[in-house]
Design an enzyme around this catalytic site. Structure first.
Site, PDB file in Angstrom:
ATOM      1  N   PHE A  73       0.851  -1.192   0.000  1.00  0.00           N
ATOM      2  CA  PHE A  73       0.000   0.000   0.000  1.00  0.00           C
ATOM      3  C   PHE A  73       0.883   1.237   0.000  1.00  0.00           C
ATOM      4  O   PHE A  73       1.765   1.375   0.839  1.00  0.00           O
ATOM      5  CB  PHE A  73      -0.904  -0.013   1.243  1.00  0.00           C
ATOM      6  CG  PHE A  73      -1.933   1.091   1.282  1.00  0.00           C
ATOM      7  CD1 PHE A  73      -3.211   0.887   0.806  1.00  0.00           C
ATOM      8  CD2 PHE A  73      -1.615   2.336   1.803  1.00  0.00           C
ATOM      9  CE1 PHE A  73      -4.162   1.899   0.847  1.00  0.00           C
ATOM     10  CE2 PHE A  73      -2.558   3.355   1.848  1.00  0.00           C
ATOM     11  CZ  PHE A  73      -3.836   3.137   1.371  1.00  0.00           C
ATOM     12  N   CYS A  74       0.659   2.148  -0.968  1.00  0.00           N
ATOM     13  CA  CYS A  74       1.355   3.435  -1.028  1.00  0.00           C
ATOM     14  C   CYS A  74       2.875   3.195  -1.113  1.00  0.00           C
ATOM     15  O   CYS A  74       3.331   2.377  -1.898  1.00  0.00           O
ATOM     16  CB  CYS A  74       0.956   4.301   0.162  1.00  0.00           C
ATOM     17  SG  CYS A  74       1.436   6.030   0.061  1.00  0.00           S
ATOM     18  N   VAL A  75       3.672   3.897  -0.312  1.00  0.00           N
ATOM     19  CA  VAL A  75       5.126   3.705  -0.379  1.00  0.00           C
ATOM     20  C   VAL A  75       5.503   2.294   0.056  1.00  0.00           C
ATOM     21  O   VAL A  75       6.559   1.777  -0.328  1.00  0.00           O
ATOM     22  CB  VAL A  75       5.867   4.769   0.463  1.00  0.00           C
ATOM     23  CG1 VAL A  75       5.565   4.607   1.944  1.00  0.00           C
ATOM     24  CG2 VAL A  75       7.378   4.708   0.231  1.00  0.00           C
ATOM     25  N   GLY A  85       4.005  -0.266  -1.100  1.00  0.00           N
ATOM     26  CA  GLY A  85       4.008  -0.967  -2.378  1.00  0.00           C
ATOM     27  C   GLY A  85       5.263  -0.693  -3.183  1.00  0.00           C
ATOM     28  O   GLY A  85       5.769  -1.572  -3.890  1.00  0.00           O
ATOM     29  N   LEU A 102      -1.840  -1.271  -4.030  1.00  0.00           N
ATOM     30  CA  LEU A 102      -2.899  -0.290  -3.821  1.00  0.00           C
ATOM     31  C   LEU A 102      -2.276   1.100  -3.739  1.00  0.00           C
ATOM     32  O   LEU A 102      -1.348   1.321  -2.966  1.00  0.00           O
ATOM     33  CB  LEU A 102      -3.665  -0.585  -2.529  1.00  0.00           C
ATOM     34  CG  LEU A 102      -4.256  -1.992  -2.377  1.00  0.00           C
ATOM     35  CD1 LEU A 102      -4.941  -2.126  -1.015  1.00  0.00           C
ATOM     36  CD2 LEU A 102      -5.245  -2.284  -3.489  1.00  0.00           C
TER      37      LEU A 102
END
Length: 264
Positions: free
Chosen positions: A139-141, A143, A167
């Protein structure tokens, strides 16, 4: 008087309050999916969530959340918890909880986050479950870190990750969007020496930068309501999490800006 009191309290916190601070607490009504810390090092704790089904899939799911906030973005309240849903579907779920970096860890690098963080969590999940492979979600950074770690595994010929789900994750930084107004070679040059010497990037500074990109909704809305009208903002679990930020080590943050945002 209430408005002045709200302003003074936010000045003490170093951020604008966007949600009723008394409405939520981790372990009371946020992040309440049952689980235990099964691994710990200087950088992470790894949470394994308890099964709720009679049988579980052989391959576990390892989740890498963003490191600039606390881990529970995907385990807010029971009705909107991805973790609770995944466990209920028979997945054995592991979640990284990143360390809020203290001064003594200020020299950690991007590679430390890959090796000690992401790859350490994957190896531990495999060892605990006895599975040769894992599924992953970033998720976000988180990811971005996960994808970099997968590139490392690919270079090593390691095929232990069977799938990846991302995501709101940036991989191509050619057009970083509005946040690009804050990122430049000149800005990095001005701060690079301090960051590389271990000065931490404060989570509150990052949170303020992101909020300023939507200033009408995330800044002036609360200035008027909280300070001028003396109101308490309504409870909002996502904005409560958004204010629960974490510090990053200088070298890791400098690498993130230089290699991804500036050099893509």
């Amino acid at each position: 008087m209430r408005g002045v009191a709200n302003l003074a309290e936010d000045a003490r916190r170093g951020r604008i309050t966007m949600s009723d601070e008394g409405a939520f607490a981790v372990g009371r009504n946020l992040a309440v999916t049952p689980g235990s810390v099964v691994f710990r090092n200087d950088l992470i704790e790894l949470i394994q969530y308890a099964p709720t089904t009679a049988r579980v899939y052989r391959r576990p799911l390892v989740i890498v959340p963003p490191c600039i906030n606390e881990y529970y973005i995907l385990d807010l309240q029971p009705e909107n918890s991805l973790v609770r849903w995944a466990v209920g579907e028979g997945h054995t779920v592991f979640m990284i909880s990143w360390r809020n970096i203290p001064p003594e860890l200020g020299r950690l690098t991007w590679d430390d986050y890959l090796e000690t963080g992401v790859l350490g969590a994957i190896a531990t999940a495999r060892q605990i479950t006895g599975s040769r492979t894992v599924n992953t979600l970033g998720f976000c950074v988180g990811g971005t870190l996960l994808t970099c770690a997968l590139a490392v595994l690919a270079a090593r010929g390691d095929r232990s990750v069977a799938s990846v789900t991302l995501l709101t994750t940036m991989l191509d930084f050619a057009d970083p969007g509005d946040i690009g107004v804050y990122v430049s070679r000149e800005m990095l040059a001005a701060r690079k020496s301090a960051l590389m010497e271990g000065k931490r990037m404060q989570g509150s500074e990052l949170a303020g930068a992101f909020a300023s990109l939507r200033a009408n909704e995330l800044v002036w809305n609360y200035v008027v309501s909280n300070y001028l009208m003396g109101r308490t903002p309504p409870p909002f679990d996502l904005l409560y999490w958004n204010g629960d930020s974490a510090n990053l080590p200088g070298p890791m943050f400098a690498y993130y800006l230089r290699e991804l945002y500036i050099r893509n």
